[in-house]
Design a protein around this motif. Sequence first.
Motif, PDB file in Angstrom:
ATOM      1  N   PRO A  22       0.979  -1.170  -0.010  1.00 26.07           N
ATOM      2  CA  PRO A  22      -0.001  -0.003   0.217  1.00 26.07           C
ATOM      3  C   PRO A  22       0.915   1.166  -0.004  1.00 26.07           C
ATOM      4  O   PRO A  22       2.011   1.215   0.543  1.00 26.07           O
ATOM      5  CB  PRO A  22      -0.827  -0.367   1.254  1.00 26.07           C
ATOM      6  N   MET A  46       0.541   5.752   0.964  1.00 21.29           N
ATOM      7  CA  MET A  46      -0.424   6.441   1.518  1.00 21.29           C
ATOM      8  C   MET A  46      -0.388   7.955   0.911  1.00 21.29           C
ATOM      9  O   MET A  46       0.747   8.387   0.651  1.00 21.29           O
ATOM     10  CB  MET A  46      -0.140   6.816   3.087  1.00 21.29           C
ATOM     11  N   THR A 106      -4.965   5.534   2.350  1.00 19.31           N
ATOM     12  CA  THR A 106      -4.351   4.430   1.908  1.00 19.31           C
ATOM     13  C   THR A 106      -4.656   3.872   0.680  1.00 19.31           C
ATOM     14  O   THR A 106      -5.974   3.310   0.729  1.00 19.31           O
ATOM     15  CB  THR A 106      -3.986   3.241   3.039  1.00 19.31           C
ATOM     16  N   SER A 124      -9.401   2.077  -1.560  1.00 17.75           N
ATOM     17  CA  SER A 124      -9.126   2.908  -0.859  1.00 17.75           C
ATOM     18  C   SER A 124      -9.526   3.081   0.616  1.00 17.75           C
ATOM     19  O   SER A 124     -10.582   2.586   0.759  1.00 17.75           O
ATOM     20  CB  SER A 124      -9.572   4.273  -1.523  1.00 17.75           C
ATOM     21  N   ARG A 174      -6.905   2.882   8.118  1.00 21.53           N
ATOM     22  CA  ARG A 174      -6.062   3.396   7.133  1.00 21.53           C
ATOM     23  C   ARG A 174      -4.818   3.210   7.423  1.00 21.53           C
ATOM     24  O   ARG A 174      -3.798   2.627   6.791  1.00 21.53           O
ATOM     25  CB  ARG A 174      -6.196   4.888   6.910  1.00 21.53           C
ATOM     26  N   ASP A 175      -4.441   3.499   8.814  1.00 21.29           N
ATOM     27  CA  ASP A 175      -3.037   3.577   9.337  1.00 21.29           C
ATOM     28  C   ASP A 175      -2.516   1.911   9.428  1.00 21.29           C
ATOM     29  O   ASP A 175      -1.468   1.299   9.159  1.00 21.29           O
ATOM     30  CB  ASP A 175      -2.803   4.183  10.542  1.00 21.29           C
ATOM     31  N   THR A 191      -3.743  -0.454   7.851  1.00 17.21           N
ATOM     32  CA  THR A 191      -3.720  -1.386   6.477  1.00 17.21           C
ATOM     33  C   THR A 191      -2.358  -0.905   6.002  1.00 17.21           C
ATOM     34  O   THR A 191      -1.630  -1.787   5.330  1.00 17.21           O
ATOM     35  CB  THR A 191      -4.905  -0.715   5.746  1.00 17.21           C
ATOM     36  N   TYR A 192      -1.852   0.497   6.073  1.00 18.98           N
ATOM     37  CA  TYR A 192      -0.758   0.839   5.292  1.00 18.98           C
ATOM     38  C   TYR A 192       0.477   0.248   5.772  1.00 18.98           C
ATOM     39  O   TYR A 192       1.517  -0.145   5.316  1.00 18.98           O
ATOM     40  CB  TYR A 192      -0.534   2.469   5.762  1.00 18.98           C
ATOM     41  N   GLN A 193       0.423   0.096   7.405  1.00 21.48           N
ATOM     42  CA  GLN A 193       1.504  -0.524   7.955  1.00 21.48           C
ATOM     43  C   GLN A 193       1.793  -2.116   7.655  1.00 21.48           C
ATOM     44  O   GLN A 193       2.946  -2.804   7.744  1.00 21.48           O
ATOM     45  CB  GLN A 193       1.307  -0.177   9.602  1.00 21.48           C
TER      46      GLN A 193
END
Length: 142
Positions: free
Chosen positions: A36, A38, A48, A81, A88-89, A91-93
């Motif tokens: 992913p 951001m 993300t 998205s 969001r955080d 998922t990004y990590q």
Amino acid sequence: QVLRQFVRHDSDTVGSLVLERSMNRVQLLGRVGQDPVMRQVEGKNPVTIFSLATNEMWRTGESDVNQGGDISQKTTWHRISVFRPGLRDVTYQYVKKGARIFVEGKIDYGEYTDKNNVRRQATTIIADNVIFLSDSGMKEKL
């Protein structure tokens, strides 16, 4: 009373207004296509973004499972998205390329202008929920 909040009806007028409940729900189970990213546009909340592949398989030829025939497969790529701050955080990590995940959300049809100033259409899944089904490197981070 709850029904009155969703439906407004005036029988005395010809053009009565009825607000109906509707649903825009998507469920996808597949594999992540790339790690992913951001992104943040000025004045807007970060998002993300990643791609998710889903596969559809079918047998050509004989319809009986035990009989011959070739197996065909079609892969469909979905742009996911994630706007919800906590999701969001995470998922990004933790989402990584190749991970098997389940995504719930809604489908969104939008437009954007590309680098060459050409208007393009984009179909995006706005994720409300992401469920991790394979660790794909998560053990190292936890």
